[in-house]
Scaffold this motif. Structure first.
Motif, PDB file in Angstrom:
ATOM      1  N   VAL A  83       2.557  41.924 -22.378  1.00 44.09           N
ATOM      2  CA  VAL A  83       2.178  41.421 -20.937  1.00 44.09           C
ATOM      3  C   VAL A  83       3.110  41.941 -19.913  1.00 44.09           C
ATOM      4  CG1 VAL A  83       1.713  39.357 -19.558  1.00 44.09           C
ATOM      5  CG2 VAL A  83       1.525  39.277 -22.111  1.00 44.09           C
TER       6      VAL A  83
ATOM      7  N   ILE B 146      -8.409  33.804 -21.335  1.00 43.13           N
ATOM      8  CA  ILE B 146      -7.727  35.153 -22.158  1.00 43.13           C
ATOM      9  C   ILE B 146      -7.875  34.848 -23.197  1.00 43.13           C
ATOM     10  CG2 ILE B 146      -5.832  36.695 -21.979  1.00 43.13           C
ATOM     11  CD1 ILE B 146      -5.443  36.253 -18.997  1.00 43.13           C
ATOM     12  N   CYS B 147      -6.982  33.664 -23.699  1.00 45.92           N
ATOM     13  CA  CYS B 147      -6.889  33.390 -25.201  1.00 45.92           C
ATOM     14  C   CYS B 147      -8.168  33.529 -25.931  1.00 45.92           C
ATOM     15  CB  CYS B 147      -6.170  32.095 -25.341  1.00 45.92           C
ATOM     16  SG  CYS B 147      -4.331  32.347 -25.065  1.00 45.92           S
TER      17      CYS B 147
ATOM     18  N   THR C 165       2.505  29.843 -21.120  1.00 46.99           N
ATOM     19  CA  THR C 165       1.297  29.170 -20.767  1.00 46.99           C
ATOM     20  C   THR C 165       0.277  29.891 -21.921  1.00 46.99           C
ATOM     21  OG1 THR C 165       1.756  28.413 -18.662  1.00 46.99           O
ATOM     22  CG2 THR C 165      -0.339  28.694 -19.163  1.00 46.99           C
ATOM     23  N   LEU C 166       0.416  31.233 -21.955  1.00 49.72           N
ATOM     24  CA  LEU C 166      -0.287  32.045 -22.880  1.00 49.72           C
ATOM     25  C   LEU C 166      -0.167  31.562 -24.091  1.00 49.72           C
ATOM     26  CD1 LEU C 166      -2.533  34.312 -22.671  1.00 49.72           C
ATOM     27  CD2 LEU C 166      -0.384  35.665 -23.607  1.00 49.72           C
TER      28      LEU C 166
ATOM     29  N   CYS D  21      -1.909  27.964 -24.501  1.00 46.60           N
ATOM     30  CA  CYS D  21      -3.317  27.890 -24.560  1.00 46.60           C
ATOM     31  C   CYS D  21      -3.771  28.659 -26.009  1.00 46.60           C
ATOM     32  CB  CYS D  21      -3.597  28.924 -23.358  1.00 46.60           C
ATOM     33  SG  CYS D  21      -3.761  28.195 -21.728  1.00 46.60           S
ATOM     34  N   TRP D  22      -3.019  29.610 -26.566  1.00 49.72           N
ATOM     35  CA  TRP D  22      -3.396  30.211 -27.885  1.00 49.72           C
ATOM     36  C   TRP D  22      -3.243  29.000 -28.926  1.00 49.72           C
ATOM     37  CZ3 TRP D  22      -5.541  34.321 -30.043  1.00 49.72           C
ATOM     38  CH2 TRP D  22      -5.226  34.446 -31.399  1.00 49.72           C
TER      39      TRP D  22
ATOM     40  N   MET E  31      -5.657  28.170 -14.635  1.00 52.69           N
ATOM     41  CA  MET E  31      -4.979  28.686 -15.815  1.00 52.69           C
ATOM     42  C   MET E  31      -6.096  29.432 -16.462  1.00 52.69           C
ATOM     43  SD  MET E  31      -4.098  26.118 -19.246  1.00 52.69           S
ATOM     44  CE  MET E  31      -3.407  24.944 -18.287  1.00 52.69           C
ATOM     45  N   HIS E  32      -6.052  30.811 -16.017  1.00 52.10           N
ATOM     46  CA  HIS E  32      -6.743  31.716 -16.658  1.00 52.10           C
ATOM     47  C   HIS E  32      -6.169  32.171 -18.023  1.00 52.10           C
ATOM     48  CE1 HIS E  32      -3.774  33.924 -14.663  1.00 52.10           C
ATOM     49  NE2 HIS E  32      -4.070  35.108 -15.490  1.00 52.10           N
ATOM     50  N   GLU E  33      -5.114  31.746 -18.465  1.00 47.66           N
ATOM     51  CA  GLU E  33      -4.637  32.199 -19.920  1.00 47.66           C
ATOM     52  C   GLU E  33      -5.577  31.529 -20.984  1.00 47.66           C
ATOM     53  OE1 GLU E  33      -0.881  32.268 -17.223  1.00 47.66           O
ATOM     54  OE2 GLU E  33      -2.561  31.075 -17.140  1.00 47.66           O
TER      55      GLU E  33
ATOM     56  N   ILE F 251       0.212  36.694 -15.473  1.00 44.78           N
ATOM     57  CA  ILE F 251       0.222  35.807 -16.879  1.00 44.78           C
ATOM     58  C   ILE F 251       1.627  35.163 -17.055  1.00 44.78           C
ATOM     59  CG2 ILE F 251      -0.418  35.745 -19.089  1.00 44.78           C
ATOM     60  CD1 ILE F 251      -2.269  38.252 -18.722  1.00 44.78           C
TER      61      ILE F 251
END
Length: 112
Positions: free
Chosen positions: A30, A6-7, A40-41, A44-45, A1-3, A36
């Protein structure tokens, strides 16, 4: 979960550009080829901002479809599948025109 990472980076960028002003929303673009997941982004935000001064700031994600241009015939097409071939001449020499971007496009700030 690289999101998640990123967040975390986005929080720093948003704070820098907001320069102490209250942020209401963050708009991002995006590309489909970016790997991405928009939902999920957004999740995560909310996790990253939950205990910060950005809590409650909406993350608005605009999904950009992948678009290619054939270098042989010039035909442009939006990809509906991850097949990097021209639908017009079946050529495989294509350039990605859109769909690889990841940009914070704007911030909505509260009026002072």
């Amino acid at each position: 979960m690289h999101e998640l990472s990123i967040c975390s980076s986005m929080v720093d960028i948003v704070r820098k550009h907001a320069a102490g002003r209250e942020v209401r929303a963050v708009h991002v673009r995006v590309g489909a080829m970016r790997q991405i997941v928009p939902d999920t982004l957004v999740y995560c935000w909310s996790m990253v901002t939950e205990t910060s001064d950005l809590h409650g700031v909406e993350l608005c994600v605009e999904r950009i479809p992948a678009k290619i241009r054939c270098t042989e015939c010039g035909h442009e097409q939006v990809l509906d599948a991850l097949t990097m071939a021209c639908a017009s001449c079946a050529g495989h020499a294509v350039d990605l025109v859109e769909g690889d971007e990841f940009l914070i496009t704007s911030l909505e700030l509260a009026e002072v």
